[in-house]
Design a protein around this motif. Structure first.
Motif, PDB file in Angstrom:
ATOM      1  N   TYR A 174       0.780  -1.330  -0.175  1.00 37.01           N
ATOM      2  CA  TYR A 174      -0.065   0.080   0.049  1.00 37.01           C
ATOM      3  C   TYR A 174       0.881   1.194  -0.008  1.00 37.01           C
ATOM      4  O   TYR A 174       0.636   2.191  -0.727  1.00 37.01           O
ATOM      5  CB  TYR A 174      -0.966   0.062   1.326  1.00 37.01           C
ATOM      6  N   GLU A 175       1.875   1.158   0.830  1.00 38.99           N
ATOM      7  CA  GLU A 175       2.783   2.268   0.807  1.00 38.99           C
ATOM      8  C   GLU A 175       3.469   2.824  -0.443  1.00 38.99           C
ATOM      9  O   GLU A 175       3.513   4.243  -0.915  1.00 38.99           O
ATOM     10  CB  GLU A 175       3.925   2.123   1.865  1.00 38.99           C
ATOM     11  N   ALA A 176       3.833   1.672  -1.053  1.00 35.97           N
ATOM     12  CA  ALA A 176       4.615   1.945  -2.432  1.00 35.97           C
ATOM     13  C   ALA A 176       3.584   2.399  -3.362  1.00 35.97           C
ATOM     14  O   ALA A 176       3.789   3.158  -3.968  1.00 35.97           O
ATOM     15  CB  ALA A 176       5.133   0.630  -3.222  1.00 35.97           C
ATOM     16  N   THR A 177       2.235   1.920  -3.357  1.00 36.68           N
ATOM     17  CA  THR A 177       1.392   2.367  -4.077  1.00 36.68           C
ATOM     18  C   THR A 177       0.877   3.757  -3.894  1.00 36.68           C
ATOM     19  O   THR A 177       0.514   4.569  -4.883  1.00 36.68           O
ATOM     20  CB  THR A 177      -0.049   1.495  -4.127  1.00 36.68           C
ATOM     21  N   LEU A 178       0.674   4.239  -2.733  1.00 38.91           N
ATOM     22  CA  LEU A 178       0.540   5.560  -2.191  1.00 38.91           C
ATOM     23  C   LEU A 178       1.539   6.662  -2.839  1.00 38.91           C
ATOM     24  O   LEU A 178       1.274   7.703  -3.187  1.00 38.91           O
ATOM     25  CB  LEU A 178       0.290   5.697  -0.923  1.00 38.91           C
ATOM     26  N   GLU A 179       2.865   6.026  -2.706  1.00 40.40           N
ATOM     27  CA  GLU A 179       3.975   7.037  -3.152  1.00 40.40           C
ATOM     28  C   GLU A 179       3.911   7.098  -4.561  1.00 40.40           C
ATOM     29  O   GLU A 179       4.261   8.240  -4.989  1.00 40.40           O
ATOM     30  CB  GLU A 179       5.263   6.249  -2.584  1.00 40.40           C
ATOM     31  N   ASN A 180       3.669   6.127  -5.246  1.00 40.61           N
ATOM     32  CA  ASN A 180       3.484   6.334  -6.670  1.00 40.61           C
ATOM     33  C   ASN A 180       2.476   7.055  -7.353  1.00 40.61           C
ATOM     34  O   ASN A 180       2.768   8.074  -8.161  1.00 40.61           O
ATOM     35  CB  ASN A 180       3.455   4.926  -7.585  1.00 40.61           C
ATOM     36  N   LEU A 181       1.180   7.148  -6.571  1.00 40.07           N
ATOM     37  CA  LEU A 181       0.242   7.882  -6.967  1.00 40.07           C
ATOM     38  C   LEU A 181       0.224   9.270  -6.625  1.00 40.07           C
ATOM     39  O   LEU A 181       0.148  10.169  -7.344  1.00 40.07           O
ATOM     40  CB  LEU A 181      -0.920   7.252  -6.290  1.00 40.07           C
ATOM     41  N   LEU A 182       1.214   9.540  -5.424  1.00 37.83           N
ATOM     42  CA  LEU A 182       1.315  10.933  -5.028  1.00 37.83           C
ATOM     43  C   LEU A 182       2.474  11.749  -6.096  1.00 37.83           C
ATOM     44  O   LEU A 182       2.357  12.744  -6.655  1.00 37.83           O
ATOM     45  CB  LEU A 182       1.816  11.189  -3.789  1.00 37.83           C
ATOM     46  N   GLU A 183       3.354  10.796  -6.415  1.00 36.05           N
ATOM     47  CA  GLU A 183       4.418  11.458  -7.573  1.00 36.05           C
ATOM     48  C   GLU A 183       3.865  11.434  -8.708  1.00 36.05           C
ATOM     49  O   GLU A 183       4.037  12.343  -9.442  1.00 36.05           O
ATOM     50  CB  GLU A 183       5.355  10.163  -7.426  1.00 36.05           C
TER      51      GLU A 183
END
Length: 230
Positions: A174-183
């Protein structure tokens, strides 16, 4: 014969705009076009041919390769639209995290946008289409009869996307998914060429607390106002 509308849907990454676009197209018997899939197709080509310098997309090399990139939409036996890259069905490959990681960088390249926007305009010149993306209402179809701008809270979008990836068996967090989304949000909203914006005439739909059915009902009620009686 009734004229058919051009419907433009823009919005943030993983906000559900493709889900809405497909549902509208089914309801109206219109053609759905996923512009984001086209940018993912170019991104996949970049990965396949290792067009990178120190982990960053090699823009000159990619621009030189654009004439060799052929993108085409075809429907499978169930009627589901699939993207073909140089004759190969890549619908599953373009949804993987490694493609998502670079797609906003690829989409920020002006020559890539010019090539794909030209194709998108041609696909929609006769109306009767629903197209979603980042610059559909602002650049591709600025004169679209109806425009929607879809968004949702970033945590909600990341959770939805993470669950989709899990269902597909794609290993991520989830953390990687959120980071990618915000980027991607940052790149999409600040790029020089065709940034993600809400045009003044676009109807805002925040679906943070809406079901898919509720979102569709809101959109169809707005579209009905624009439809001419036959």
């Amino acid at each position: 014969m009734c004229s058919k509308l051009t419907i433009a849907i823009d919005g943030h990454s993983s906000c559900g705009k493709s889900t809405l676009a497909k549902a509208i197209a089914r309801a109206l018997n219109y053609t759905y076009i996923d512009s984001g899939a086209m940018y993912r197709g170019v991104s996949l080509y970049t990965l396949q041919h290792n067009l990178f310098n120190n982990g960053v997309p090699n823009t000159p090399a990619l621009i030189a390769a654009l004439p060799d990139i052929d993108l085409e939409f075809k429907k499978d036996e169930t009627g589901t639209q699939q993207l073909f890259l140089n004759g190969e069905n890549v619908e599953n490959e373009i949804r993987k995290p490694e493609v998502a990681k670079i797609v906003s960088q690829i989409a920020a390249i002006s020559s890539v946008r010019k090539k794909l926007v030209q194709q998108q305009k041609a696909l929609g010149e006769k109306g009767g289409i629903v197209m979603d993306g980042r610059d559909i209402g602002s650049v591709v179809f600025p004169d679209a009869e109806i425009k929607f701008f879809v968004t949702a809270a970033s945590a909600t979008r990341a959770s939805r996307r993470f669950n989709e990836l899990k269902v597909k068996g794609i290993d991520t967090t989830y953390e990687a998914t959120l980071e990618n989304l915000l980027e991607r949000d940052q790149i999409d909203s600040t790029r020089v060429d065709s940034p993600l914006i809400k045009t003044e005439d676009a109807i805002l739909i925040d679906n943070t607390h809406l079901s898919k059915t509720e979102q569709l009902e809101i959109a169809l009620s707005q579209i009905q106002v624009k439809l001419q009686p036959c």
